[in-house]
Design a protein around this motif. Structure first.
Motif, mmCIF file in Angstrom:
data_model
loop_
_atom_site.group_PDB
_atom_site.id
_atom_site.type_symbol
_atom_site.label_atom_id
_atom_site.label_comp_id
_atom_site.label_asym_id
_atom_site.label_seq_id
_atom_site.Cartn_x
_atom_site.Cartn_y
_atom_site.Cartn_z
ATOM 1 N N ASN A 65 0.829 -1.209 0.000
ATOM 2 C CA ASN A 65 0.000 0.000 0.000
ATOM 3 C C ASN A 65 0.861 1.255 0.000
ATOM 4 O OD1 ASN A 65 -3.064 -0.600 0.309
ATOM 5 N ND2 ASN A 65 -2.089 -2.079 1.661
ATOM 6 N N GLY A 66 2.026 1.178 0.670
ATOM 7 C CA GLY A 66 2.925 2.323 0.685
ATOM 8 C C GLY A 66 3.433 2.657 -0.708
ATOM 9 N N GLY A 67 3.759 1.621 -1.482
ATOM 10 C CA GLY A 67 4.182 1.849 -2.861
ATOM 11 C C GLY A 67 3.077 2.470 -3.690
ATOM 12 N N ARG A 68 1.855 1.986 -3.507
ATOM 13 C CA ARG A 68 0.712 2.528 -4.245
ATOM 14 C C ARG A 68 0.430 3.970 -3.811
ATOM 15 N NH1 ARG A 68 -1.899 -1.533 -3.701
ATOM 16 N NH2 ARG A 68 -3.513 -1.190 -2.137
ATOM 17 N N MET A 69 0.610 4.247 -2.524
ATOM 18 C CA MET A 69 0.410 5.603 -2.029
ATOM 19 C C MET A 69 1.398 6.576 -2.676
ATOM 20 S SD MET A 69 0.772 7.023 1.912
ATOM 21 C CE MET A 69 2.546 6.743 1.917
ATOM 22 N N LEU A 70 2.663 6.182 -2.749
ATOM 23 C CA LEU A 70 3.680 7.051 -3.341
ATOM 24 C C LEU A 70 3.429 7.287 -4.830
ATOM 25 C CD1 LEU A 70 6.908 5.686 -1.612
ATOM 26 C CD2 LEU A 70 5.682 7.815 -1.110
ATOM 27 N N MET A 71 2.906 6.248 -5.511
ATOM 28 C CA MET A 71 2.648 6.380 -6.949
ATOM 29 C C MET A 71 1.400 7.209 -7.249
ATOM 30 S SD MET A 71 3.465 2.522 -8.349
ATOM 31 C CE MET A 71 4.891 1.595 -7.756
ATOM 32 N N THR A 72 0.566 7.429 -6.240
ATOM 33 C CA THR A 72 -0.702 8.149 -6.466
ATOM 34 C C THR A 72 -0.851 9.341 -5.524
ATOM 35 O OG1 THR A 72 -1.862 6.637 -4.951
ATOM 36 C CG2 THR A 72 -1.877 6.066 -7.287
ATOM 37 N N LEU A 73 0.253 9.895 -5.076
ATOM 38 C CA LEU A 73 0.219 10.966 -4.069
ATOM 39 C C LEU A 73 -0.731 12.103 -4.430
ATOM 40 C CD1 LEU A 73 3.904 11.473 -2.831
ATOM 41 C CD2 LEU A 73 1.908 10.861 -1.458
ATOM 42 N N ARG A 74 -0.722 12.525 -5.692
ATOM 43 C CA ARG A 74 -1.508 13.709 -6.063
ATOM 44 C C ARG A 74 -3.011 13.453 -6.023
ATOM 45 N NH1 ARG A 74 -2.626 13.982 -11.799
ATOM 46 N NH2 ARG A 74 -1.938 12.083 -12.869
ATOM 47 N N HIS A 75 -3.425 12.192 -5.927
ATOM 48 C CA HIS A 75 -4.862 11.879 -5.900
ATOM 49 C C HIS A 75 -5.388 11.650 -4.479
ATOM 50 C CE1 HIS A 75 -5.094 11.596 -10.230
ATOM 51 N NE2 HIS A 75 -4.098 10.736 -10.262
ATOM 52 N N ILE A 76 -4.518 11.644 -3.478
ATOM 53 C CA ILE A 76 -4.950 11.358 -2.110
ATOM 54 C C ILE A 76 -5.820 12.487 -1.565
ATOM 55 C CG2 ILE A 76 -4.167 11.047 0.274
ATOM 56 C CD1 ILE A 76 -1.666 9.718 -0.823
ATOM 57 N N GLU A 77 -6.919 12.120 -0.939
ATOM 58 C CA GLU A 77 -7.759 13.103 -0.246
ATOM 59 C C GLU A 77 -7.129 13.345 1.124
ATOM 60 O OE1 GLU A 77 -12.279 13.762 1.462
ATOM 61 O OE2 GLU A 77 -11.827 11.968 0.277
ATOM 62 N N ARG A 78 -6.336 14.376 1.229
ATOM 63 C CA ARG A 78 -5.501 14.589 2.409
ATOM 64 C C ARG A 78 -6.302 14.828 3.687
ATOM 65 N NH1 ARG A 78 -2.565 15.688 -1.906
ATOM 66 N NH2 ARG A 78 -0.316 15.288 -1.888
ATOM 67 N N ASN A 79 -7.439 15.481 3.588
ATOM 68 C CA ASN A 79 -8.261 15.712 4.780
ATOM 69 C C ASN A 79 -8.721 14.392 5.395
ATOM 70 O OD1 ASN A 79 -8.035 18.481 4.573
ATOM 71 N ND2 ASN A 79 -9.918 18.729 3.387
ATOM 72 N N ALA A 80 -9.091 13.448 4.529
ATOM 73 C CA ALA A 80 -9.511 12.135 5.021
ATOM 74 C C ALA A 80 -8.350 11.417 5.692
ATOM 75 C CB ALA A 80 -10.059 11.301 3.864
ATOM 76 N N LEU A 81 -7.184 11.472 5.067
ATOM 77 C CA LEU A 81 -6.016 10.792 5.622
ATOM 78 C C LEU A 81 -5.608 11.383 6.962
ATOM 79 C CD1 LEU A 81 -3.722 8.750 5.359
ATOM 80 C CD2 LEU A 81 -2.438 10.467 4.057
ATOM 81 N N LEU A 82 -5.589 12.717 7.063
ATOM 82 C CA LEU A 82 -5.178 13.377 8.299
ATOM 83 C C LEU A 82 -6.149 13.096 9.441
ATOM 84 C CD1 LEU A 82 -3.946 16.828 6.920
ATOM 85 C CD2 LEU A 82 -2.560 14.922 7.776
ATOM 86 N N ALA A 83 -7.417 12.864 9.106
ATOM 87 C CA ALA A 83 -8.401 12.518 10.138
ATOM 88 C C ALA A 83 -8.308 11.041 10.502
ATOM 89 C CB ALA A 83 -9.810 12.844 9.646
ATOM 90 N N PHE A 84 -7.939 10.202 9.524
ATOM 91 C CA PHE A 84 -7.887 8.755 9.741
ATOM 92 C C PHE A 84 -6.712 8.354 10.636
ATOM 93 C CE2 PHE A 84 -6.773 4.404 8.595
ATOM 94 C CZ PHE A 84 -8.000 3.772 8.487
ATOM 95 N N ILE A 85 -5.556 8.989 10.457
ATOM 96 C CA ILE A 85 -4.332 8.572 11.149
ATOM 97 C C ILE A 85 -4.443 8.622 12.675
ATOM 98 C CG2 ILE A 85 -1.908 9.149 11.543
ATOM 99 C CD1 ILE A 85 -1.697 9.878 8.598
#
Length: 253
Positions: A65-85
């Motif tokens: 998943n980390g590899g997929r995250m790095l390959m798709t960084l510009r598509h990440i919904e950052r607000n969701a991620l920052l709330a999820f962590i």
């Protein structure tokens, strides 16, 4: 083949199978959005000691998943991620304190019910999809994942309710799962699991998974949002039905 036999306590043939499967399942997750991790843990459960299954699978999935995250960084919904962590961290801490199992079958049926309802019927209210709801989802799913390693479909169903864009769904799901599996590594390290014997196999499986991810993302770009939505729902449904079967089977002994 001798180097394969030295990767882990498993035989060379089994190690080779898991390495190849890591690439295939990563390709499935990258192109379909979900499904690869569950297929991988189902196979690993047949050939690995039960005590090593969830922690080893967790580290491999963290790399994939980390590899997929790095390959798709510009598509990440950052607000969701920052709330999820933060929720994931709290869920991992609670799991490290408890490390218990709920009655056999109950957990699987609960997860399956949530996935089926949110995939085909129930629409979560906007408040549940906001910062507080995402934080709670991070905590609950990480706690469940530390117990059975089967929370991926639940996270995917939640993320899908927040986004209708295929790249955003895949990227945000990958980012959330990366941090969730990272917290699980600390949980099992705290609980005394010795990763040393499994690290070489984990490393090769992660590299294989990165290759599969790259191939899967090439396929994803050829799918329309509509086709992706159909495939995503179908894969989630199959995984949920498998959990129903497993849950009923365990409840009946």
């Amino acid at each position: 083949m001798e180097w394969l036999a030295q990767l882990s306590p498993l035989s060379a043939d089994i190690s080779l199978l898991l390495i190849a499967l890591s690439s295939l399942t990563s390709m499935i997750s990258a192109s379909m959005g979900i499904g690869g991790g569950t297929l991988l843990i189902m196979t690993m459960a047949q050939v690995m000691p039960a005590t090593a299954l969830i922690p080893v699978h967790g580290l491999v999935q963290m790399g994939s998943n980390g590899g997929r995250m790095l390959m798709t960084l510009r598509h990440i919904e950052r607000n969701a991620l920052l709330a999820f962590i933060p929720g994931a961290v709290v869920g991992a801490i609670v799991a490290s304190w408890l490390l218990i199992r709920l009655p056999e079958g109950v957990l699987e049926l609960t997860i399956a019910a949530f996935v089926l309802l949110t995939t085909w019927g129930l629409k979560l209210p906007k408040r549940a999809l906001g910062t507080a709801g995402t934080l709670i989802a991070g905590g609950v799913t990480t706690f469940l994942s530390s117990l059975v390693g089967a929370s991926g479909p639940m996270v995917a169903a939640f993320i899908k309710q927040r986004s209708t864009q295929r790249q955003t769904t895949v990227a945000t799901f990958a980012a959330c799962m990366t941090f969730q599996h990272l917290t699980k590594a600390f949980v099992f390290g705290f609980a005394g699991f010795v990763f040393h014997d499994w690290l070489p196999l984990i490393g090769v499986m992660i590299l294989s998974g990165v290759l599969g991810t790259w191939l899967g993302l090439r396929l994803l770009t050829r799918l329309s949002d509509h086709r992706f939505d159909v495939f995503f729902r179908l894969v989630l449904t199959v995984l949920a039905l498998r959990l129903v079967w497993l849950g009923v089977e365990r409840l009946m002994g």
